[in-house]
Structure formats: C-alpha cells, structure tokens
Scaffold this motif. Sequence first.
Motif, PDB file in Angstrom:
ATOM      1  N   GLN A 206     -33.726  37.155 -41.136  1.00  0.00           N
ATOM      2  CA  GLN A 206     -33.307  38.367 -40.315  1.00  0.00           C
ATOM      3  C   GLN A 206     -33.349  37.681 -38.756  1.00  0.00           C
ATOM      4  O   GLN A 206     -32.140  37.870 -37.947  1.00  0.00           O
ATOM      5  CB  GLN A 206     -34.298  39.398 -40.053  1.00  0.00           C
ATOM      6  CG  GLN A 206     -34.097  40.770 -39.152  1.00  0.00           C
ATOM      7  CD  GLN A 206     -34.920  41.785 -39.434  1.00  0.00           C
ATOM      8  OE1 GLN A 206     -35.956  41.671 -40.039  1.00  0.00           O
ATOM      9  NE2 GLN A 206     -34.629  42.729 -38.586  1.00  0.00           N
TER      10      GLN A 206
ATOM     11  N   ILE B 137     -28.600  44.586 -40.273  1.00  0.00           N
ATOM     12  CA  ILE B 137     -29.382  43.259 -40.868  1.00  0.00           C
ATOM     13  C   ILE B 137     -30.517  43.732 -41.482  1.00  0.00           C
ATOM     14  O   ILE B 137     -30.718  43.559 -42.507  1.00  0.00           O
ATOM     15  CB  ILE B 137     -29.640  42.217 -39.743  1.00  0.00           C
ATOM     16  CG1 ILE B 137     -28.202  41.716 -39.289  1.00  0.00           C
ATOM     17  CG2 ILE B 137     -30.426  41.115 -40.240  1.00  0.00           C
ATOM     18  CD1 ILE B 137     -28.422  40.838 -38.090  1.00  0.00           C
ATOM     19  N   GLU B 138     -31.661  44.563 -40.827  1.00  0.00           N
ATOM     20  CA  GLU B 138     -32.942  45.059 -41.506  1.00  0.00           C
ATOM     21  C   GLU B 138     -32.565  46.057 -42.711  1.00  0.00           C
ATOM     22  O   GLU B 138     -33.279  45.735 -43.587  1.00  0.00           O
ATOM     23  CB  GLU B 138     -33.623  45.881 -40.636  1.00  0.00           C
ATOM     24  CG  GLU B 138     -34.959  46.239 -40.958  1.00  0.00           C
ATOM     25  CD  GLU B 138     -35.620  46.879 -39.960  1.00  0.00           C
ATOM     26  OE1 GLU B 138     -36.777  46.591 -39.742  1.00  0.00           O
ATOM     27  OE2 GLU B 138     -35.348  48.048 -39.748  1.00  0.00           O
TER      28      GLU B 138
ATOM     29  N   ILE C 104     -31.506  43.554 -45.715  1.00  0.00           N
ATOM     30  CA  ILE C 104     -32.438  42.691 -46.371  1.00  0.00           C
ATOM     31  C   ILE C 104     -33.680  43.436 -47.154  1.00  0.00           C
ATOM     32  O   ILE C 104     -34.297  42.789 -47.824  1.00  0.00           O
ATOM     33  CB  ILE C 104     -32.856  41.742 -45.464  1.00  0.00           C
ATOM     34  CG1 ILE C 104     -33.907  42.234 -44.294  1.00  0.00           C
ATOM     35  CG2 ILE C 104     -31.907  40.670 -44.962  1.00  0.00           C
ATOM     36  CD1 ILE C 104     -34.557  41.218 -43.390  1.00  0.00           C
TER      37      ILE C 104
ATOM     38  N   SER D  76     -29.702  37.658 -36.897  1.00  0.00           N
ATOM     39  CA  SER D  76     -29.641  38.053 -35.861  1.00  0.00           C
ATOM     40  C   SER D  76     -29.167  37.011 -34.818  1.00  0.00           C
ATOM     41  O   SER D  76     -28.329  37.691 -33.608  1.00  0.00           O
ATOM     42  CB  SER D  76     -30.820  38.679 -35.356  1.00  0.00           C
ATOM     43  OG  SER D  76     -30.732  39.191 -34.134  1.00  0.00           O
TER      44      SER D  76
ATOM     45  N   ASN E 277     -28.854  44.732 -35.417  1.00  0.00           N
ATOM     46  CA  ASN E 277     -30.212  44.412 -35.905  1.00  0.00           C
ATOM     47  C   ASN E 277     -30.651  45.496 -36.734  1.00  0.00           C
ATOM     48  O   ASN E 277     -31.255  45.199 -38.113  1.00  0.00           O
ATOM     49  CB  ASN E 277     -31.330  44.067 -34.858  1.00  0.00           C
ATOM     50  CG  ASN E 277     -31.167  42.632 -34.197  1.00  0.00           C
ATOM     51  OD1 ASN E 277     -30.755  41.804 -34.893  1.00  0.00           O
ATOM     52  ND2 ASN E 277     -31.379  43.040 -32.724  1.00  0.00           N
TER      53      ASN E 277
END
Length: 112
Positions: free
Chosen positions: A75, A58-59, A62, A79, A55
């Motif tokens: 997201q 991913i954050e 983006i 996820s 996570n």
Amino acid sequence: MFSHRYSHWFAGILGSYSFLNIYFLDGDRLFAVAIEPLALFILILALTFSVWGLNRLIEKRIVGHDLSMHPLIFQFGTSVVGVLVLSFISSHATGLILSGPYSFPWQRRLTF
C-alpha cells in the motif's frame, strides 16, 4: 481509516489546514507563483481529496487479497507511485487551468 463515518471530514480538515499553512506562511511565494487565495484553496482541497481517494481505492483493492509481500508495504509503495503521478498531472493541469508556468523542470522535481 477510510471506512470511518466522517472520513471525508478528515480529508477536508487536512486540506483546509494545508491551505492556511501555505497562505499564512507564504508557502506559495517560495516557488514564485502568484495564485489567488480562492484558487489556491480549491486547488489544495482538490489535491487533498484526490490523494485521499487514491489511497482509499488502494486500500479497498488490497483488502482480502493474498499478496506475496506485507499489505502495508504494498500500500505504501503503490501510494507513493500514485502520488507522484498525481503531482505531475496536477502541476500540468494547474498550468493549463490558471494559465501560468506551474510545471517545474526535472532538476527541481528531483530535489523534492
């Protein structure tokens, strides 16, 4: 959330809480799996930090990108897919490492 100074502590506390919850409420016995407490603790911490790291990645990816959809929706969807892949990998890896039948048939996976 991931840029907080003590964010690793949050993941560790969550993993420890999950272990205590499963251990004292006999959650590991629901699936007829007998894992030693230390191995279960290490496994849960590894999974917690893996999901946390996924996570976080991913954050980071983006932030600052112009997406055609809302970043929170992107997201969340990314996820969910990542955690599903991680769960399949972890169930097979656990079976190889602890030499036990820790993978579930497809019918049981779909009920979770």
